[in-house]
Design an enzyme around this catalytic site. Structure first.
Site, short mmCIF file in Angstrom:
data_model
loop_
_atom_site.label_atom_id
_atom_site.label_comp_id
_atom_site.label_asym_id
_atom_site.label_seq_id
_atom_site.Cartn_x
_atom_site.Cartn_y
_atom_site.Cartn_z
N LYS A 56 29.26 -0.91 29.67
CA LYS A 56 28.10 -1.23 28.83
C LYS A 56 28.05 -2.72 28.49
O LYS A 56 27.01 -3.38 28.60
CB LYS A 56 28.19 -0.40 27.54
CG LYS A 56 27.23 -0.78 26.47
CD LYS A 56 25.83 -0.36 26.83
CE LYS A 56 24.82 -0.99 25.89
NZ LYS A 56 23.51 -0.40 26.02
N CYS B 273 20.62 -5.81 21.28
CA CYS B 273 21.63 -5.47 22.29
C CYS B 273 22.12 -6.72 23.00
O CYS B 273 23.26 -7.14 22.86
CB CYS B 273 21.05 -4.51 23.31
SG CYS B 273 20.31 -3.09 22.54
N THR C 140 27.36 0.94 21.06
CA THR C 140 27.99 -0.14 21.83
C THR C 140 29.13 -0.72 20.99
O THR C 140 28.92 -1.06 19.82
CB THR C 140 26.95 -1.24 22.12
OG1 THR C 140 25.83 -0.61 22.72
CG2 THR C 140 27.51 -2.29 23.04
N1 SAJ Z 1 14.24 -11.63 28.53
C1 SAJ Z 1 13.98 -12.89 29.06
N2 SAJ Z 1 13.80 -13.01 30.41
C2 SAJ Z 1 13.87 -11.94 31.24
C3 SAJ Z 1 14.17 -10.67 30.70
C4 SAJ Z 1 14.34 -10.56 29.34
O1 SAJ Z 1 13.91 -13.90 28.34
O2 SAJ Z 1 13.66 -12.13 32.44
C5 SAJ Z 1 14.45 -11.49 27.08
C6 SAJ Z 1 13.46 -10.53 26.42
O3 SAJ Z 1 12.25 -11.18 26.11
C7 SAJ Z 1 14.24 -10.11 25.20
C8 SAJ Z 1 15.69 -10.09 25.70
O4 SAJ Z 1 15.70 -10.89 26.88
O5 SAJ Z 1 14.15 -11.07 24.16
C9 SAJ Z 1 16.23 -8.71 26.03
O6 SAJ Z 1 15.25 -7.91 26.66
P1 SAJ Z 1 15.58 -6.88 27.84
O7 SAJ Z 1 14.32 -6.24 28.27
O8 SAJ Z 1 16.35 -7.59 28.89
O9 SAJ Z 1 16.61 -5.87 27.23
P2 SAJ Z 1 16.64 -4.88 25.95
O10 SAJ Z 1 17.42 -5.57 24.88
O11 SAJ Z 1 15.31 -4.35 25.60
O12 SAJ Z 1 17.49 -3.66 26.56
C10 SAJ Z 1 18.75 -3.92 27.14
C11 SAJ Z 1 18.84 -3.19 28.51
N3 SAJ Z 1 20.01 -3.63 29.24
C12 SAJ Z 1 19.94 -4.11 30.51
O13 SAJ Z 1 18.90 -4.18 31.11
C13 SAJ Z 1 21.23 -4.49 31.17
C14 SAJ Z 1 18.89 -1.70 28.28
O14 SAJ Z 1 19.10 -1.01 29.51
C15 SAJ Z 1 20.02 -1.35 27.30
O15 SAJ Z 1 20.08 0.04 27.04
C16 SAJ Z 1 19.74 -2.05 26.00
O16 SAJ Z 1 19.77 -3.47 26.26
C17 SAJ Z 1 20.81 -1.67 24.99
O17 SAJ Z 1 20.49 -0.84 24.10
O18 SAJ Z 1 21.94 -2.12 25.11
#
Ligand code: SAJ
Length: 429
Positions: A206, A260, A121
């Site tokens: 992205k 990310c 990224t």
């Molecule tokens: N989180 C919340 N509330 C929610 C969803 C998530 O507080 O409703 C928090 C999670 O607890 C965590 C953070 O957000 O701390 C991120 O978690 P996540 O599950 O949203 O995402 P990542 O970081 O595991 O993965 C993301 C994904 N991107 C998207 O969904 C747009 C994934 O598809 C990407 O490949 C990844 O980032 C990346 O590598 O960029």
């Protein structure tokens, strides 16, 4: 040109699964990492990442003879760069040193007809403004002598192996033929759609995806603060609002972590600070959420933090992963320690995590045995499935503060606990 041999730079969360998947699809892969421990581990078939199914896949790749691990690249038909792009914590600007070093290491091995793909990224225009000029130090010209494209990984930790194959994939070439070459390469294992575009668009795709998610979580977190102020239950309000056909509010929590979503939006702020005020504000809202949680803890403990004993339950950056990078739960714990609280931590995974001054356990009992308050920070399945009566026997604590709604359909109060929740202000109810 077919692809018989690949060189993949960076054997982390993306590079290792990608290298192993190509190898098990019959391609000869040289996996390169500059960390000798990772190389040594892989040679002994030990993997440094906890991801469902990855160990079996890596072992299959190694046993097939198609995956070789090395500390430096070598000649190949195509090169994939999958190294990290962290940010500098002080100014939040992208730290491109790993990407730059990996690209430079390819230069002596680049040959006419090769394809180079950047997966890391990166801020907009990186492929064109940073990668192409470095590779052209070889004397070869991008687009004329070799192909160059950007193709972001978009897999979700916890579901990487599945999403690597099934997700739609965008390939942004510096020209059309580069994008087409990229498609031919990823088609080897990608079953999802492959969409061709140009390099800067793919970089933006992205960043826009992760930024949108960050902003959506920020509004959920802000709703949790507003709910607390006006005296409603945010979880109930979100559930009702989400019955609207065009509304999908995400979940509030102690903040946004991982490598990310809490990082990538800054790349857009860096690219155009004057235009990215919403993005920047959302980042500040999410980064401020651990402080909000500490204030909720203070309120639950009647204003006094110093000398209190808290069991922090769940420390990973999100449920059911062993990844603690940028974890808001860890941030909450550090803030509590600074405020003079004695914290003990529980997380079923831990994976070498250390927090100065905080004993950490993979079992609940020692973490809760002398606590004044139980603070739930991550909805790990171990915590969601917790039997309240068993918990009650383990701890003298009668107060529980739930920041992730594991208590949704549990009756803590019936078991003698006083339940406090993020986004629910008991005093105004
Ligand atoms: N989180 C919340 N509330 C929610 C969803 C998530 O507080 O409703 C928090 C999670 O607890 C965590 C953070 O957000 O701390 C991120 O978690 P996540 O599950 O949203 O995402 P990542 O970081 O595991 O993965 C993301 C994904 N991107 C998207 O969904 C747009 C994934 O598809 C990407 O490949 C990844 O980032 C990346 O590598 O960029």
């Amino acid at each position: 040109m077919g692809f018989n041999k690949l060189c993949i730079l960076g054997l982390g969360y993306i590079g290792l699964p990608t290298a192993s998947t190509f190898a098990t699809h019959g391609i000869q892969v040289i996996g390169v990492d500059t960390n000798p421990k990772i190389i040594e581990g892989l040679r002994n078939e030990e993997i440094h990442i906890h991801e469902p199914g990855l160990r079996t896949l890596v072992q299959a790749a190694i046993h097939s003879g198609n995956l070789l691990v090395r500390s430096t690249p070598e000649q190949a038909d195509a090169f994939i760069i999958a190294v990290p792009t962290p940010f500098y914590p002080d100014n939040k600007k992208a730290d491109m040193r790993y990407v730059t070093a990996a690209t430079e290491s390819i230069v002596p091995h680049l040959r006419p007809g090769n394809l180079v793909i950047l997966e890391s990224t990166s801020p907009p225009r990186t492929t064109i403004d940073l990668i192409a000029p470095i590779l052209e130090r070889s004397g070869l010209k991008a687009g004329t002598d070799f192909y160059l494209a950007y193709s972001p990984e978009r897999v979700l930790p916890g579901r990487i192996l599945q999403e690597l194959i099934e997700n739609a994939r965008v390939i942004g070439g510096i020209d059309r033929i580069s994008a087409e070459k990229g498609r031919d390469l990823y088609r080897i294992f990608v079953r999802g759609d492959i969409i061709l575009s140009e390099a800067t668009t793919a970089e933006m795709v992205k960043l826009m995806e992760n930024t949108t998610r960050d902003i959506n979580i920020a509004i959920a977190n802000e709703f949790s603060r507003l709910a607390d102020r006006v005296g409603i239950d945010v979880w109930e309000a979100i559930e009702i609002a989400n019955r609207h056909p065009r509304i999908n509010i995400l979940k509030p929590g102690p903040g946004v972590g991982g490598h990310c979503i809490s990082v990538d939006p800054w790349f857009l702020v860096e690219a155009a600070p004057d235009l990215a005020s919403l993005i920047s504000t959302a980042r500040h809202v999410n980064d401020g959420q651990p402080h909000f949680v500490v204030e909720l803890v203070r309120r639950a403990l009647d204003g006094e933090l110093k000398g209190k004993r808290i069991a922090a339950l769940g420390l990973a950056f999100k449920p059911d992963v062993d990844d603690f990078r940028e974890s808001p739960a860890v941030e909450v714990v550090k803030l509590l320690v600074e405020a003079g609280v004695e914290v003990k931590g529980y997380d079923p995974y831990l994976n070498g995590l250390q927090i100065p001054g905080v004993p950490l356990y993979t079992e609940l009992a020692p973490a809760v045995k002398d606590a004044d308050l139980l603070l739930v920070l991550v909805a790990h399945k171990e915590l969601c499935n917790l039997e309240i009566d068993r918990l009650q026997e383990m701890t003298p604590a009668r107060k529980i503060l739930d920041t992730v709604n594991i208590s949704g359909n549990k009756n803590f109060e019936q078991s003698g606990f006083v339940l406090y929740k993020l986004g629910v202000n008991r005093r105004t109810q």
